[in-house]
Write a protein that holds these residues in place. Structure first.
Motif, PDB file in Angstrom:
ATOM      1  N   TYR A  96       0.840  -1.185   0.000  1.00 52.16           N
ATOM      2  CA  TYR A  96       0.000   0.000   0.000  1.00 52.16           C
ATOM      3  C   TYR A  96       0.883   1.247   0.000  1.00 52.16           C
ATOM      4  N   VAL A  97       0.397   2.313  -0.610  1.00 54.89           N
ATOM      5  CA  VAL A  97       1.064   3.610  -0.581  1.00 54.89           C
ATOM      6  C   VAL A  97       0.065   4.625  -0.023  1.00 54.89           C
ATOM      7  N   HIS A  98       0.365   5.165   1.146  1.00 53.99           N
ATOM      8  CA  HIS A  98      -0.551   6.080   1.844  1.00 53.99           C
ATOM      9  C   HIS A  98      -1.949   5.471   1.966  1.00 53.99           C
ATOM     10  N   GLY A  99      -2.006   4.176   2.184  1.00 52.54           N
ATOM     11  CA  GLY A  99      -3.267   3.487   2.417  1.00 52.54           C
ATOM     12  C   GLY A  99      -3.934   2.918   1.188  1.00 52.54           C
ATOM     13  N   VAL A 100      -3.493   3.316   0.013  1.00 49.90           N
ATOM     14  CA  VAL A 100      -4.100   2.851  -1.237  1.00 49.90           C
ATOM     15  C   VAL A 100      -3.340   1.641  -1.763  1.00 49.90           C
ATOM     16  N   PRO A 101      -4.019   0.550  -2.099  1.00 50.48           N
ATOM     17  CA  PRO A 101      -3.307  -0.622  -2.616  1.00 50.48           C
ATOM     18  C   PRO A 101      -2.496  -0.278  -3.864  1.00 50.48           C
ATOM     19  N   ALA A 102      -1.213  -0.643  -3.847  1.00 53.43           N
ATOM     20  CA  ALA A 102      -0.343  -0.428  -5.004  1.00 53.43           C
ATOM     21  C   ALA A 102      -0.154  -1.720  -5.790  1.00 53.43           C
ATOM     22  N   THR A 103      -0.523  -2.843  -5.197  1.00 57.38           N
ATOM     23  CA  THR A 103      -0.472  -4.145  -5.864  1.00 57.38           C
ATOM     24  C   THR A 103      -1.728  -4.917  -5.472  1.00 57.38           C
ATOM     25  N   GLY A 104      -1.968  -6.004  -6.173  1.00 60.57           N
ATOM     26  CA  GLY A 104      -3.006  -6.921  -5.757  1.00 60.57           C
ATOM     27  C   GLY A 104      -2.442  -7.881  -4.727  1.00 60.57           C
ATOM     28  N   LEU A 105      -3.196  -8.933  -4.416  1.00 57.11           N
ATOM     29  CA  LEU A 105      -2.694  -9.963  -3.519  1.00 57.11           C
ATOM     30  C   LEU A 105      -1.689 -10.811  -4.293  1.00 57.11           C
ATOM     31  N   THR A 106      -0.438 -10.776  -3.850  1.00 57.49           N
ATOM     32  CA  THR A 106       0.628 -11.520  -4.509  1.00 57.49           C
ATOM     33  C   THR A 106       0.931 -12.785  -3.719  1.00 57.49           C
ATOM     34  N   PRO A 107       0.771 -13.962  -4.303  1.00 59.26           N
ATOM     35  CA  PRO A 107       1.062 -15.189  -3.555  1.00 59.26           C
ATOM     36  C   PRO A 107       2.515 -15.233  -3.102  1.00 59.26           C
ATOM     37  N   VAL A 108       2.741 -15.712  -1.891  1.00 59.99           N
ATOM     38  CA  VAL A 108       4.092 -15.917  -1.374  1.00 59.99           C
ATOM     39  C   VAL A 108       4.229 -17.385  -0.985  1.00 59.99           C
ATOM     40  N   ALA A 109       5.470 -17.838  -0.899  1.00 55.50           N
ATOM     41  CA  ALA A 109       5.723 -19.250  -0.622  1.00 55.50           C
ATOM     42  C   ALA A 109       5.180 -19.651   0.742  1.00 55.50           C
ATOM     43  N   ASP A 110       4.612 -20.821   0.800  1.00 57.39           N
ATOM     44  CA  ASP A 110       4.107 -21.369   2.053  1.00 57.39           C
ATOM     45  C   ASP A 110       5.283 -21.891   2.864  1.00 57.39           C
ATOM     46  N   ASP A 111       5.497 -21.324   4.052  1.00 53.36           N
ATOM     47  CA  ASP A 111       6.608 -21.771   4.901  1.00 53.36           C
ATOM     48  C   ASP A 111       6.123 -22.643   6.050  1.00 53.36           C
ATOM     49  N   GLY A 112       4.846 -23.038   5.987  1.00 54.47           N
ATOM     50  CA  GLY A 112       4.317 -23.918   7.014  1.00 54.47           C
ATOM     51  C   GLY A 112       3.817 -23.213   8.252  1.00 54.47           C
ATOM     52  N   THR A 113       3.828 -21.879   8.252  1.00 51.55           N
ATOM     53  CA  THR A 113       3.366 -21.120   9.420  1.00 51.55           C
ATOM     54  C   THR A 113       2.121 -20.312   9.050  1.00 51.55           C
TER      55      THR A 113
END
Length: 220
Positions: A147-164
């Motif tokens: 986010y930039v000043h509260g406004v989303p700058a990207t969508g939801l970007t998948p990240v690697a599952d680390d098991g947590t």
């Protein structure tokens, strides 16, 4: 947002809208009112969500990290921010950063944070930060969003599952980080949030070190 989200039950935020631009602008224009004291109050706003999760789970801990660039992160070990899938199978995260918290923002009797000021919600942190990255790990997936000043700058970007599971909020406040940011609020945490343990990792020095911790619940 997909129309299927309109029927989702609202508890803390309105699922029907992903961004409330007027709300974010109001916060930015009145920063001193919504975040009295600056960074320490913003940090408490984030910690309040970790405390909510710890209370729901019967106990929990989080780590506050202070970085050399003036940014701060809060990482908890909870269930992660509520994320659902719409009719098209796309992940939709509860809009905690870009819309008002329905429980606190407009309520004169809102919860009081350890600094003695009212809780307003995570959107205050996002709106008053130059940038914020929300990393959300849940049993059904993990995503990051900037986010930039509260406004989303990207969508939801998948990240690697680390098991947590858990939530990490990493933000850079619009104002410069004070010399001893937020550490003075630690003594007040145990009385306010007895289920949450907080550790401070101060990486502003050349060598990272843990500078202080606050145990907010008894441990064996």
């Amino acid at each position: 947002m997909d129309r299927s989200t309109v029927s989702w039950r609202n508890t803390t935020h309105d699922w029907a809208r992903s961004v409330d631009a007027d709300h974010l602008a109001l916060v930015r224009e009145n920063g001193a009112f919504f975040a009295p004291g600056g960074l320490p109050h913003l940090l408490l706003e984030v910690l309040a969500y970790a405390a909510d999760e710890a209370e729901c789970l019967g106990g929990g801990r989080c780590t506050v990290t202070l970085y050399a660039d003036g940014s701060v992160s809060v990482a908890d070990e909870g269930r992660g921010t509520d994320t659902r899938f719409d009719d098209h199978g796309r992940p939709v995260k509860k809009p905690v950063m870009a819309t008002k918290d329905l429980r606190f923002f407009d309520h004169p009797d809102a919860q009081v944070l350890p600094d003695g000021h009212p809780r307003r919600g995570m959107s205050v942190v996002a709106a008053l930060s130059e940038w914020l990255v929300h990393t959300n790990r849940r049993a059904g997936g993990a995503w990051a969003q900037r986010y930039v000043h509260g406004v989303p700058a990207t969508g939801l970007t998948p990240v690697a599952d680390d098991g947590t599971t858990g939530t990490t909020v990493h933000f850079s406040p619009a104002e410069a980080l004070p010399a001893l940011p937020a550490l003075t609020v630690l003594p007040a945490l145990p009385a306010s949030w007895p289920h949450l343990s907080v550790e401070i990792d101060d990486r502003r020095a050349r060598s990272p070190r843990t500078s202080q911790s606050a145990e907010s619940r008894d441990r064996p």
